[in-house]
Design a protein around this motif. Sequence first.
Motif, short mmCIF file in Angstrom:
data_model
loop_
_atom_site.label_atom_id
_atom_site.label_comp_id
_atom_site.label_asym_id
_atom_site.label_seq_id
_atom_site.Cartn_x
_atom_site.Cartn_y
_atom_site.Cartn_z
N LYS A 159 0.87 -1.08 -0.12
CA LYS A 159 -0.13 -0.02 -0.18
C LYS A 159 0.69 1.11 0.07
CE LYS A 159 -3.59 2.48 2.54
NZ LYS A 159 -4.53 2.85 1.26
N VAL A 160 0.69 1.92 -0.91
CA VAL A 160 1.49 3.28 -1.28
C VAL A 160 0.81 4.17 -0.03
CG1 VAL A 160 2.08 5.22 -2.63
CG2 VAL A 160 1.87 2.95 -3.55
N GLN A 161 1.89 4.75 0.69
CA GLN A 161 1.43 5.59 1.89
C GLN A 161 0.70 6.97 1.42
OE1 GLN A 161 4.19 6.16 5.02
NE2 GLN A 161 4.36 4.30 5.41
N ASP A 162 1.32 7.62 0.40
CA ASP A 162 1.05 8.91 -0.12
C ASP A 162 1.18 9.02 -1.69
OD1 ASP A 162 0.03 11.21 -1.02
OD2 ASP A 162 1.23 12.34 0.69
N PRO A 163 0.36 8.73 -2.53
CA PRO A 163 0.66 8.66 -3.91
C PRO A 163 1.08 9.93 -4.25
CG PRO A 163 -1.57 7.56 -3.36
CD PRO A 163 -1.08 8.17 -2.12
N ASN A 164 0.53 11.30 -3.64
CA ASN A 164 0.97 12.34 -4.16
C ASN A 164 2.30 12.80 -3.88
OD1 ASN A 164 -1.45 12.74 -5.69
ND2 ASN A 164 -2.39 13.25 -3.71
N ASP A 165 3.14 11.94 -3.16
CA ASP A 165 4.41 12.42 -2.65
C ASP A 165 5.42 11.50 -3.34
OD1 ASP A 165 6.71 12.82 -1.14
OD2 ASP A 165 5.87 12.04 0.81
N PRO A 166 6.31 12.40 -3.90
CA PRO A 166 7.32 11.54 -4.83
C PRO A 166 8.23 10.78 -3.70
CG PRO A 166 7.91 13.96 -4.69
CD PRO A 166 6.46 13.76 -4.12
N TYR A 167 8.52 11.13 -2.61
CA TYR A 167 9.34 10.37 -1.89
C TYR A 167 8.59 9.46 -0.92
CZ TYR A 167 12.18 14.17 -3.34
OH TYR A 167 12.97 15.17 -4.02
N THR A 168 7.52 8.91 -1.26
CA THR A 168 6.50 8.38 -0.18
C THR A 168 7.14 6.99 0.05
OG1 THR A 168 4.10 7.35 0.06
CG2 THR A 168 5.09 7.07 -2.25
N LEU A 169 6.84 6.42 1.18
CA LEU A 169 7.19 4.94 1.62
C LEU A 169 5.77 4.10 0.99
CD1 LEU A 169 8.76 5.43 4.98
CD2 LEU A 169 9.72 5.28 2.58
N ILE A 170 6.36 2.72 1.11
CA ILE A 170 5.27 1.93 0.74
C ILE A 170 5.36 0.62 1.77
CG2 ILE A 170 4.31 0.16 -0.95
CD1 ILE A 170 6.04 1.55 -3.28
N ASP A 171 4.10 0.52 2.31
CA ASP A 171 3.86 -0.56 3.12
C ASP A 171 3.88 -1.89 2.53
OD1 ASP A 171 3.90 1.34 5.39
OD2 ASP A 171 1.62 1.57 5.24
N HIS A 172 4.30 -2.99 2.94
CA HIS A 172 4.43 -4.21 2.25
C HIS A 172 4.91 -5.62 3.03
CE1 HIS A 172 8.85 -4.67 1.42
NE2 HIS A 172 8.78 -3.21 1.58
N SER A 173 4.44 -6.46 2.46
CA SER A 173 4.56 -7.86 3.12
C SER A 173 5.96 -8.02 2.78
CB SER A 173 3.85 -8.77 2.85
OG SER A 173 3.71 -9.05 1.57
#
Length: 218
Positions: A159-173
Amino acid sequence: MKNIAKFSAIGAALAVVAGLGFTWFASTRHAGEDIFAQCRSSVVAGGAGAIGGPFTLTDENGKTVTDKDVITEPSLLYFGYTYCPDVCPLDNARNAEAVTLLEDHGYSITPVFISIDPARDTPELLRQFTDLMHPKMIGLTGTPEQVKKVSQEYRTYFKVQDPNDPYTLIDHSTQSYLVFPKIGFVEYFNRDAKPEDMADRIGCFIDAWNEAGADSAS
């Protein structure tokens, strides 16, 4: 907000593990037909039909490939992204170490890194990442639809934390998946697995696969 995201990620990871556990339970009914039975532990998900499947993606050289092109020998798949600050580099370095240990004992296995971040992970970035990890590691990306499909096939979560943030983190298994040509998924490894233990267990699977005639369970 960070705590909410953290607990959300933990909950999703538990759901993934629960699903894998159910798959193991279902598959044990046919344990007598399982050529890998002696290699599994009580918490291992078996049943190639429930996890994994065909995919079409783009490799680190920009070439369109399918699962048959990529999985030509025992392979270790990991879903992550190159912008990941710590988890992905550590997990892939661990996988690379396990592969190297196996190579030292005469086994051949391909580590595969599947990006869940197609918006940022270009083939060039993937190639840089995989080259740092292991010379045999293959990087894969694709369209958002292709990435979503292969993630669903392997029952992974992201799950992308913030699609509008170019530096966003992604939660993942963070499981790593052992797959074989024609057979498909046979095993998964959690983050706490040590490279030495992974190498021992993967070696057991490869030995069983070879003894059965490599593709007899296709």
